[in-house]
Scaffold this active site. Structure first.
Site, PDB file in Angstrom:
ATOM      1  N   ASP A  18      -5.816  -6.488  -8.654  1.00 46.67           N
ATOM      2  CA  ASP A  18      -4.860  -7.538  -9.020  1.00 46.67           C
ATOM      3  C   ASP A  18      -4.448  -7.415 -10.484  1.00 46.67           C
ATOM      4  O   ASP A  18      -5.223  -6.971 -11.326  1.00 46.67           O
ATOM      5  CB  ASP A  18      -5.493  -8.910  -8.750  1.00 46.67           C
ATOM      6  CG  ASP A  18      -4.454 -10.013  -8.699  1.00 46.67           C
ATOM      7  OD1 ASP A  18      -3.278  -9.717  -8.405  1.00 46.67           O
ATOM      8  OD2 ASP A  18      -4.811 -11.177  -8.956  1.00 46.67           O
ATOM      9  N   HIS A  35       3.177  -1.840 -10.440  1.00 47.27           N
ATOM     10  CA  HIS A  35       2.627  -1.257  -9.215  1.00 47.27           C
ATOM     11  C   HIS A  35       2.524   0.268  -9.347  1.00 47.27           C
ATOM     12  O   HIS A  35       1.573   0.881  -8.875  1.00 47.27           O
ATOM     13  CB  HIS A  35       3.486  -1.629  -8.004  1.00 47.27           C
ATOM     14  CG  HIS A  35       3.520  -3.104  -7.742  1.00 47.27           C
ATOM     15  ND1 HIS A  35       2.381  -3.885  -7.790  1.00 47.27           N
ATOM     16  CD2 HIS A  35       4.542  -3.960  -7.455  1.00 47.27           C
ATOM     17  CE1 HIS A  35       2.714  -5.151  -7.534  1.00 47.27           C
ATOM     18  NE2 HIS A  35       4.011  -5.220  -7.337  1.00 47.27           N
ATOM     19  N   LEU A 129     -16.662  10.539   0.245  1.00 46.43           N
ATOM     20  CA  LEU A 129     -16.216   9.153   0.047  1.00 46.43           C
ATOM     21  C   LEU A 129     -15.352   8.754   1.230  1.00 46.43           C
ATOM     22  O   LEU A 129     -14.471   9.501   1.649  1.00 46.43           O
ATOM     23  CB  LEU A 129     -15.388   9.035  -1.240  1.00 46.43           C
ATOM     24  CG  LEU A 129     -14.837   7.645  -1.565  1.00 46.43           C
ATOM     25  CD1 LEU A 129     -15.950   6.687  -1.966  1.00 46.43           C
ATOM     26  CD2 LEU A 129     -13.795   7.719  -2.681  1.00 46.43           C
ATOM     27  N   SER A 179      -8.749 -14.339  -1.739  1.00 46.04           N
ATOM     28  CA  SER A 179      -7.388 -14.109  -1.218  1.00 46.04           C
ATOM     29  C   SER A 179      -7.390 -13.399   0.140  1.00 46.04           C
ATOM     30  O   SER A 179      -6.613 -12.463   0.365  1.00 46.04           O
ATOM     31  CB  SER A 179      -6.540 -13.336  -2.247  1.00 46.04           C
ATOM     32  OG  SER A 179      -6.471 -14.037  -3.463  1.00 46.04           O
TER      33      SER A 179
END
Ligand code: IPE
Ligand code: IPE
Ligand code: MG
Length: 236
Positions: A18, A35, A129, A179
């Site tokens: 965020d 972004h 990962l 959220s």
């Protein structure tokens, strides 16, 4: 969830990425610039994660409530995610990163849907990962879907349908809320909130969050462990 496979490390970290918009506005730039910078942070964090013992990394990229943003912002996020997939696929294969998207796919741009499918297929062999990108994701909807798919839902079967529990949940950008991210999976997650805006978050910040996590005592509802008592004679 992908069929059975093994990941080398066990720590599951979730990140609510965020602060992109505020980062950009503070610099007099459009939110979309934030972004774009945030996508670069993703690359840095994914690279740093395995060496910190993170085996599963779930990143909140676009929430089901983010459709409420302007068409311009939504369009640019869709394009950026497709671009990220295309750009990172070769590097992911090289680094043993298995990429998977979680969330709804039916409302995504067809171009993004195809990019996701290509990346998932190309990286399916990764074991260093497991990178899960939450796109058009809602924790409440995920729980509902899991429960509806099961005849006799139990904690175990819902967990199996959703994914592994989160050990460490990080949220950047200074807000302290979930959220609608990984609600079930965060039942016993350790929460770490960072004031840093996501485009400024770096490998050292991630290492700091993991250090904080390692210093916490997780009890899962049990009583704290007994302190070690010195016994007469030990110190002689
Ligand atoms: C996070 O940054 C990215 C998404 C939610 C898609 P924001 O866009 O929410 O940035 P802020 O919170 O407005 O600064
Ligand atoms: C959560 O951030 C979603 C993502 C990071 C993708 P938001 O910026 O959408 O959350 P709220 O609106 O501040 O709760
Ligand atoms: Mg935000």
């Amino acid at each position: 969830m992908p069929s059975d496979f093994t990941i080398q490390s066990t720590l599951h970290a979730g990140i609510i990425m965020d602060g992109n918009g505020r980062w950009a506005v503070a610099r007099g730039r459009p939110r979309t610039a934030g972004h774009r910078a945030g996508a670069e942070t993703v690359t840095r964090v994914v690279e740093a994660a395995p060496d910190l013992g993170i085996g599963v990394l779930t990143l909140f990229a676009f929430s089901s409530d983010n459709w409420r943003r302007s068409p311009e912002e939504v369009g640019s996020l869709m394009a950026l995610m497709a671009e990220y997939m295309e750009r990172e696929t070769a590097r992911s294969v090289e680094n043993g990163v298995r990429v998977q998207a979680i969330g709804r796919r039916d409302r995504l741009d067809p171009g993004l849907r195809e990019a996701i499918a290509r990346t998932e297929a190309a990286t399916a062999g990764g074991t260093r990962l497991w990178l899960r990108l939450a796109v058009d994701y809602s924790g409440r909807d995920a729980i509902l879907r899991a429960a509806r798919s099961l005849l006799d839902p139990s904690r175990e079967s819902v967990e199996a349908a959703l994914g592994p529990p989160v050990d460490l949940l990080i949220r950047t950008g200074g807000e302290r809320r979930l959220s609608d991210f990984l609600l079930w999976e965060c039942a016993y997650a350790e929460l770490v909130f960072s004031r840093r805006m996501w485009p400024d978050f770096d490998a050292a910040d991630l290492a700091g969050a993991v250090r904080e996590f390692r210093g916490r005592e997780r009890r899962f509802g049990a009583a704290p462990p007994e302190p070690v008592r010195a016994v007469a004679g030990w110190l002689d």
